[in-house]
Design a protein around this motif. Structure first.
Motif, PDB file in Angstrom:
ATOM      1  N   ARG A  49      -1.280  -1.514   3.264  1.00 22.80           N
ATOM      2  CA  ARG A  49      -0.110  -2.031   3.959  1.00 22.80           C
ATOM      3  C   ARG A  49       0.096  -1.236   5.240  1.00 22.80           C
ATOM      4  O   ARG A  49       0.078  -0.016   5.243  1.00 22.80           O
ATOM      5  CB  ARG A  49       1.131  -1.925   3.086  1.00 22.80           C
ATOM      6  N   CYS A  50       0.308  -1.966   6.339  1.00 23.70           N
ATOM      7  CA  CYS A  50       0.573  -1.356   7.637  1.00 23.70           C
ATOM      8  C   CYS A  50       1.994  -0.798   7.635  1.00 23.70           C
ATOM      9  O   CYS A  50       2.944  -1.501   7.298  1.00 23.70           O
ATOM     10  CB  CYS A  50       0.418  -2.404   8.742  1.00 23.70           C
ATOM     11  N   MET A  51       2.139   0.469   8.010  1.00 18.58           N
ATOM     12  CA  MET A  51       3.458   1.087   8.044  1.00 18.58           C
ATOM     13  C   MET A  51       4.224   0.742   9.315  1.00 18.58           C
ATOM     14  O   MET A  51       5.402   1.042   9.424  1.00 18.58           O
ATOM     15  CB  MET A  51       3.340   2.612   7.918  1.00 18.58           C
ATOM     16  N   ASN A  52       3.581   0.054  10.263  1.00 18.64           N
ATOM     17  CA  ASN A  52       4.248  -0.352  11.486  1.00 18.64           C
ATOM     18  C   ASN A  52       4.915  -1.719  11.331  1.00 18.64           C
ATOM     19  O   ASN A  52       6.096  -1.870  11.589  1.00 18.64           O
ATOM     20  CB  ASN A  52       3.253  -0.373  12.649  1.00 18.64           C
ATOM     21  N   CYS A  53       4.152  -2.718  10.868  1.00 12.88           N
ATOM     22  CA  CYS A  53       4.691  -4.085  10.780  1.00 12.88           C
ATOM     23  C   CYS A  53       4.834  -4.587   9.350  1.00 12.88           C
ATOM     24  O   CYS A  53       5.423  -5.635   9.122  1.00 12.88           O
ATOM     25  CB  CYS A  53       3.817  -5.055  11.574  1.00 12.88           C
ATOM     26  N   GLY A  54       4.267  -3.870   8.373  1.00  8.96           N
ATOM     27  CA  GLY A  54       4.404  -4.265   6.980  1.00  8.96           C
ATOM     28  C   GLY A  54       3.383  -5.283   6.505  1.00  8.96           C
ATOM     29  O   GLY A  54       3.486  -5.779   5.385  1.00  8.96           O
ATOM     30  N   ALA A  55       2.393  -5.605   7.325  1.00 11.67           N
ATOM     31  CA  ALA A  55       1.384  -6.597   6.937  1.00 11.67           C
ATOM     32  C   ALA A  55       0.490  -6.037   5.831  1.00 11.67           C
ATOM     33  O   ALA A  55       0.163  -4.856   5.821  1.00 11.67           O
ATOM     34  CB  ALA A  55       0.528  -6.976   8.142  1.00 11.67           C
ATOM     35  N   ASP A  56       0.136  -6.890   4.893  1.00  7.93           N
ATOM     36  CA  ASP A  56      -0.819  -6.522   3.854  1.00  7.93           C
ATOM     37  C   ASP A  56      -2.212  -6.843   4.361  1.00  7.93           C
ATOM     38  O   ASP A  56      -2.466  -7.936   4.867  1.00  7.93           O
ATOM     39  CB  ASP A  56      -0.539  -7.288   2.563  1.00  7.93           C
ATOM     40  N   LEU A  57      -3.125  -5.870   4.219  1.00  2.00           N
ATOM     41  CA  LEU A  57      -4.472  -5.992   4.765  1.00  2.00           C
ATOM     42  C   LEU A  57      -5.488  -5.740   3.673  1.00  2.00           C
ATOM     43  O   LEU A  57      -5.240  -4.986   2.733  1.00  2.00           O
ATOM     44  CB  LEU A  57      -4.687  -4.977   5.885  1.00  2.00           C
ATOM     45  N   GLN A  58      -6.637  -6.381   3.792  1.00  2.00           N
ATOM     46  CA  GLN A  58      -7.731  -6.156   2.853  1.00  2.00           C
ATOM     47  C   GLN A  58      -8.823  -5.384   3.578  1.00  2.00           C
ATOM     48  O   GLN A  58      -9.205  -5.726   4.697  1.00  2.00           O
ATOM     49  CB  GLN A  58      -8.280  -7.470   2.328  1.00  2.00           C
ATOM     50  N   GLN A  59      -9.318  -4.329   2.940  1.00  2.00           N
ATOM     51  CA  GLN A  59     -10.356  -3.500   3.542  1.00  2.00           C
ATOM     52  C   GLN A  59     -11.718  -4.140   3.306  1.00  2.00           C
ATOM     53  O   GLN A  59     -12.026  -4.548   2.199  1.00  2.00           O
ATOM     54  CB  GLN A  59     -10.340  -2.109   2.919  1.00  2.00           C
ATOM     55  N   HIS A  60     -12.515  -4.239   4.369  1.00  2.00           N
ATOM     56  CA  HIS A  60     -13.884  -4.743   4.285  1.00  2.00           C
ATOM     57  C   HIS A  60     -14.813  -3.656   4.814  1.00  2.00           C
ATOM     58  O   HIS A  60     -14.582  -3.103   5.879  1.00  2.00           O
ATOM     59  CB  HIS A  60     -14.056  -6.015   5.119  1.00  2.00           C
ATOM     60  N   VAL A  61     -15.861  -3.373   4.062  1.00  2.00           N
ATOM     61  CA  VAL A  61     -16.833  -2.364   4.477  1.00  2.00           C
ATOM     62  C   VAL A  61     -18.163  -3.081   4.674  1.00  2.00           C
ATOM     63  O   VAL A  61     -18.747  -3.584   3.728  1.00  2.00           O
ATOM     64  CB  VAL A  61     -16.975  -1.245   3.430  1.00  2.00           C
ATOM     65  N   ASN A  62     -18.611  -3.156   5.932  1.00  2.00           N
ATOM     66  CA  ASN A  62     -19.868  -3.806   6.262  1.00  2.00           C
ATOM     67  C   ASN A  62     -20.446  -3.078   7.477  1.00  2.00           C
ATOM     68  O   ASN A  62     -20.383  -3.564   8.586  1.00  2.00           O
ATOM     69  CB  ASN A  62     -19.650  -5.294   6.549  1.00  2.00           C
ATOM     70  N   GLY A  63     -20.955  -1.882   7.251  1.00  2.00           N
ATOM     71  CA  GLY A  63     -21.441  -1.079   8.355  1.00  2.00           C
ATOM     72  C   GLY A  63     -20.335  -0.251   8.982  1.00  2.00           C
ATOM     73  O   GLY A  63     -20.561   0.835   9.472  1.00  2.00           O
ATOM     74  N   LYS A  64     -19.122  -0.764   8.988  1.00  2.00           N
ATOM     75  CA  LYS A  64     -17.937  -0.023   9.424  1.00  2.00           C
ATOM     76  C   LYS A  64     -16.761  -0.550   8.611  1.00  2.00           C
ATOM     77  O   LYS A  64     -16.814  -1.637   8.044  1.00  2.00           O
ATOM     78  CB  LYS A  64     -17.682  -0.189  10.920  1.00  2.00           C
ATOM     79  N   ILE A  65     -15.717   0.222   8.553  1.00  2.00           N
ATOM     80  CA  ILE A  65     -14.540  -0.187   7.789  1.00  2.00           C
ATOM     81  C   ILE A  65     -13.623  -0.994   8.693  1.00  2.00           C
ATOM     82  O   ILE A  65     -13.266  -0.551   9.781  1.00  2.00           O
ATOM     83  CB  ILE A  65     -13.793   1.035   7.226  1.00  2.00           C
ATOM     84  N   THR A  66     -13.262  -2.190   8.261  1.00  2.00           N
ATOM     85  CA  THR A  66     -12.317  -3.017   8.996  1.00  2.00           C
ATOM     86  C   THR A  66     -11.224  -3.462   8.045  1.00  2.00           C
ATOM     87  O   THR A  66     -11.421  -3.549   6.839  1.00  2.00           O
ATOM     88  CB  THR A  66     -12.994  -4.262   9.613  1.00  2.00           C
ATOM     89  N   TYR A  67     -10.074  -3.759   8.606  1.00  2.00           N
ATOM     90  CA  TYR A  67      -8.936  -4.238   7.839  1.00  2.00           C
ATOM     91  C   TYR A  67      -8.570  -5.619   8.347  1.00  2.00           C
ATOM     92  O   TYR A  67      -8.393  -5.822   9.547  1.00  2.00           O
ATOM     93  CB  TYR A  67      -7.748  -3.279   7.976  1.00  2.00           C
ATOM     94  N   LEU A  68      -8.484  -6.583   7.450  1.00  2.00           N
ATOM     95  CA  LEU A  68      -8.177  -7.956   7.816  1.00  2.00           C
ATOM     96  C   LEU A  68      -6.909  -8.400   7.104  1.00  2.00           C
ATOM     97  O   LEU A  68      -6.668  -8.004   5.964  1.00  2.00           O
ATOM     98  CB  LEU A  68      -9.335  -8.885   7.436  1.00  2.00           C
ATOM     99  N   PRO A  69      -6.091  -9.251   7.754  1.00  2.00           N
ATOM    100  CA  PRO A  69      -4.875  -9.727   7.106  1.00  2.00           C
ATOM    101  C   PRO A  69      -5.209 -10.538   5.851  1.00  2.00           C
ATOM    102  O   PRO A  69      -6.219 -11.236   5.801  1.00  2.00           O
ATOM    103  CB  PRO A  69      -4.229 -10.633   8.148  1.00  2.00           C
ATOM    104  N   ILE A  70      -4.353 -10.431   4.861  1.00  2.00           N
ATOM    105  CA  ILE A  70      -4.509 -11.227   3.642  1.00  2.00           C
ATOM    106  C   ILE A  70      -3.862 -12.572   3.901  1.00  2.00           C
ATOM    107  O   ILE A  70      -2.706 -12.647   4.311  1.00  2.00           O
ATOM    108  CB  ILE A  70      -3.846 -10.537   2.446  1.00  2.00           C
ATOM    109  N   MET A  71      -4.627 -13.633   3.698  1.00  2.00           N
ATOM    110  CA  MET A  71      -4.107 -14.978   3.910  1.00  2.00           C
ATOM    111  C   MET A  71      -4.218 -15.752   2.607  1.00  2.00           C
ATOM    112  O   MET A  71      -5.297 -15.865   2.048  1.00  2.00           O
ATOM    113  CB  MET A  71      -4.890 -15.687   5.013  1.00  2.00           C
ATOM    114  N   THR A  72      -3.106 -16.267   2.134  1.00  2.00           N
ATOM    115  CA  THR A  72      -3.124 -17.080   0.922  1.00  2.00           C
ATOM    116  C   THR A  72      -3.094 -18.551   1.317  1.00  2.00           C
ATOM    117  O   THR A  72      -2.464 -18.926   2.306  1.00  2.00           O
ATOM    118  CB  THR A  72      -1.918 -16.757   0.023  1.00  2.00           C
TER     119      THR A  72
END
Length: 69
Positions: free
Chosen positions: A30-53
């Motif tokens: 969870r982002c402490m700035n805006c409160g968005a929930d993010l999913q961590q993806h590791v594929n050569g580097k770590i990235t965080y993507l928004p969770i979309m339902t």
């Protein structure tokens, strides 16, 4: 009861800020700035993507004007 939360620094794709991310699980943060929930993806580097339902009507979510970078 012992609770351990992983705290990392990263760039939130929702608010575009370099911020603190708090681990809710091993993959969800969870982002402490805006409160968005993010999913961590590791594929050569770590990235965080928004969770979309998917909406209840079965329509596939679509992100407009997604910034690559």
């Amino acid at each position: 009861m012992k609770v351990n939360a992983e705290v990392v620094k990263g760039i939130c794709p929702t608010c575009d800020e370099d911020t603190t991310l708090v681990g809710l699980t091993n993959e969800l943060y969870r982002c402490m700035n805006c409160g968005a929930d993010l999913q961590q993806h590791v594929n050569g580097k770590i990235t965080y993507l928004p969770i979309m339902t998917a909406p209840a009507d079965g329509v596939t979510p679509f992100v407009k004007e997604w910034k690559d970078g």
